[in-house]
Design a protein around this motif. Structure first.
Motif, PDB file in Angstrom:
ATOM      1  N   GLN A   1       0.826  -1.199   0.000  1.00  0.00           N
ATOM      2  CA  GLN A   1       0.000   0.000   0.000  1.00  0.00           C
ATOM      3  C   GLN A   1       0.869   1.262   0.000  1.00  0.00           C
ATOM      4  O   GLN A   1       0.558   2.235  -0.708  1.00  0.00           O
ATOM      5  CB  GLN A   1      -0.919  -0.002   1.222  1.00  0.00           C
ATOM      6  CG  GLN A   1      -2.121  -0.912   1.109  1.00  0.00           C
ATOM      7  CD  GLN A   1      -3.142  -0.384   0.117  1.00  0.00           C
ATOM      8  OE1 GLN A   1      -3.097   0.766  -0.312  1.00  0.00           O
ATOM      9  NE2 GLN A   1      -4.089  -1.227  -0.241  1.00  0.00           N
ATOM     10  N   PHE A   2       1.931   1.268   0.764  1.00  0.00           N
ATOM     11  CA  PHE A   2       2.796   2.444   0.814  1.00  0.00           C
ATOM     12  C   PHE A   2       3.472   2.661  -0.537  1.00  0.00           C
ATOM     13  O   PHE A   2       3.579   3.805  -1.010  1.00  0.00           O
ATOM     14  CB  PHE A   2       3.839   2.291   1.915  1.00  0.00           C
ATOM     15  CG  PHE A   2       4.698   3.516   2.097  1.00  0.00           C
ATOM     16  CD1 PHE A   2       4.170   4.665   2.668  1.00  0.00           C
ATOM     17  CD2 PHE A   2       6.019   3.516   1.694  1.00  0.00           C
ATOM     18  CE1 PHE A   2       4.953   5.811   2.831  1.00  0.00           C
ATOM     19  CE2 PHE A   2       6.812   4.646   1.852  1.00  0.00           C
ATOM     20  CZ  PHE A   2       6.282   5.792   2.418  1.00  0.00           C
ATOM     21  N   HIS A   3       3.924   1.601  -1.157  1.00  0.00           N
ATOM     22  CA  HIS A   3       4.568   1.744  -2.465  1.00  0.00           C
ATOM     23  C   HIS A   3       3.569   2.216  -3.515  1.00  0.00           C
ATOM     24  O   HIS A   3       3.932   2.955  -4.434  1.00  0.00           O
ATOM     25  CB  HIS A   3       5.196   0.416  -2.886  1.00  0.00           C
ATOM     26  CG  HIS A   3       6.390   0.061  -2.066  1.00  0.00           C
ATOM     27  ND1 HIS A   3       6.982  -1.186  -2.096  1.00  0.00           N
ATOM     28  CD2 HIS A   3       7.115   0.787  -1.183  1.00  0.00           C
ATOM     29  CE1 HIS A   3       8.010  -1.206  -1.275  1.00  0.00           C
ATOM     30  NE2 HIS A   3       8.105  -0.023  -0.708  1.00  0.00           N
ATOM     31  N   GLU A   4       2.303   1.804  -3.391  1.00  0.00           N
ATOM     32  CA  GLU A   4       1.281   2.300  -4.307  1.00  0.00           C
ATOM     33  C   GLU A   4       1.099   3.809  -4.136  1.00  0.00           C
ATOM     34  O   GLU A   4       0.925   4.544  -5.111  1.00  0.00           O
ATOM     35  CB  GLU A   4      -0.045   1.579  -4.065  1.00  0.00           C
ATOM     36  CG  GLU A   4      -0.073   0.147  -4.571  1.00  0.00           C
ATOM     37  CD  GLU A   4      -1.436  -0.485  -4.432  1.00  0.00           C
ATOM     38  OE1 GLU A   4      -2.380   0.197  -3.986  1.00  0.00           O
ATOM     39  OE2 GLU A   4      -1.577  -1.672  -4.772  1.00  0.00           O
ATOM     40  N   LYS A   5       1.107   4.277  -2.883  1.00  0.00           N
ATOM     41  CA  LYS A   5       0.968   5.711  -2.644  1.00  0.00           C
ATOM     42  C   LYS A   5       2.155   6.471  -3.221  1.00  0.00           C
ATOM     43  O   LYS A   5       1.997   7.578  -3.767  1.00  0.00           O
ATOM     44  CB  LYS A   5       0.843   5.994  -1.140  1.00  0.00           C
ATOM     45  CG  LYS A   5      -0.265   5.240  -0.409  1.00  0.00           C
ATOM     46  CD  LYS A   5      -1.629   5.485  -0.988  1.00  0.00           C
ATOM     47  CE  LYS A   5      -2.740   4.915  -0.113  1.00  0.00           C
ATOM     48  NZ  LYS A   5      -2.692   3.445   0.048  1.00  0.00           N
TER      49      LYS A   5
END
Length: 255
Positions: free
Chosen positions: A204-208
């Protein structure tokens, strides 16, 4: 569930015949029988034991490939100019700037309130009814802490350390509450839920980061969102999406 609903309105078989790539996914959907008794010409029948036996190996391959991408992206985040720029932005970002819901939410309190509401609704559906039970409520709170990772920017280390909280509780604290209420029989599933959450939190953080503005987003080869688009196999793309959607930790909680 999706196949059932699309079957009911006559769309799934049409989609299956229109997109040959769906064959790879449809083979893994066990069916008792087609309405006519036999699969239509050119369409797959029910999954065989051989098909189902391949699923663990496919899932393991998907997990390893995603972990490799996460490790490479972590390295790029720590040592690239864009990664440092995003980290600097994150350090000074106002709470409202961390919201990714696109629903007009203006405060983290609103996001937290809505995700708890949604978690109660989801758990009501998953468990065939609302329950006035402390264990049920604790599980709903845990689901909210998982699901909100999709709605706001949360560094994975904040999930691991307990800095990420809703209503004064971290995920680890809520899982401890679930364990105390549910008993030792739940211990292995709660550990699995926590482990899978840390995995999905990284994604999720990498998607952001991938969705950040010019000068902040990572190079294309580290774009976590495009990694799904580039995945040509429907089955593997579906498995990969479960990692980011907190599907696996939620299923462990329900178990």
């Amino acid at each position: 569930m999706l196949e059932f609903h699309l079957d009911e309105i006559g769309l799934f078989d049409a989609a299956r015949s229109a997109d040959a790539r769906l064959d790879g996914l449809a083979r893994f959907v066990p069916r008792t029988a087609w309405p006519t008794g036999e699969a239509p010409a050119g369409l797959p029948g029910r999954a065989t034991e051989s098909d189902l036996a391949k699923l663990p190996a496919v899932e393991d391959e998907c997990r390893r490939s995603r972990l490799d991408l996460l490790d490479a992206t972590d390295e790029a985040y720590r040592h690239s100019a864009r990664g440092r720029a995003f980290a600097d932005w994150l350090a000074g970002a106002k709470p409202a700037e961390l919201i990714c819901t696109r629903k007009g939410d203006t405060s983290l309190d609103d996001v937290h309130r809505y995700i708890v509401r949604d978690a109660v609704q989801w758990l009501t559906l998953w468990s065939a009814g609302y329950r006035r039970d402390p264990l049920w409520h604790a599980i709903a709170k845990a689901v909210a802490l998982l699901a909100v990772l999709d709605d706001i920017v949360v560094p994975p280390q904040d999930v691991a350390s307990g800095a990420h909280r809703i209503g004064g509780e971290s995920l680890a604290e809520v899982l401890e509450r679930v364990h105390a209420l549910g008993g030792d029989r739940d211990g292995r599933w709660l550990a699995e839920a926590h482990r899978e959450t840390l995995f999905s939190a990284r994604i999720q953080f990498h998607e952001k980061w991938s969705a950040a503005g010019p000068g902040l987003a990572p190079p294309a080869r580290f774009d976590a969102i495009q990694a799904y688009v580039r995945e040509p196999d429907i089955l593997r793309a579906s498995i990969l999406r479960t990692y980011a959607a907190e599907t696996l930790p939620v299923m462990a909680l329900l178990a």
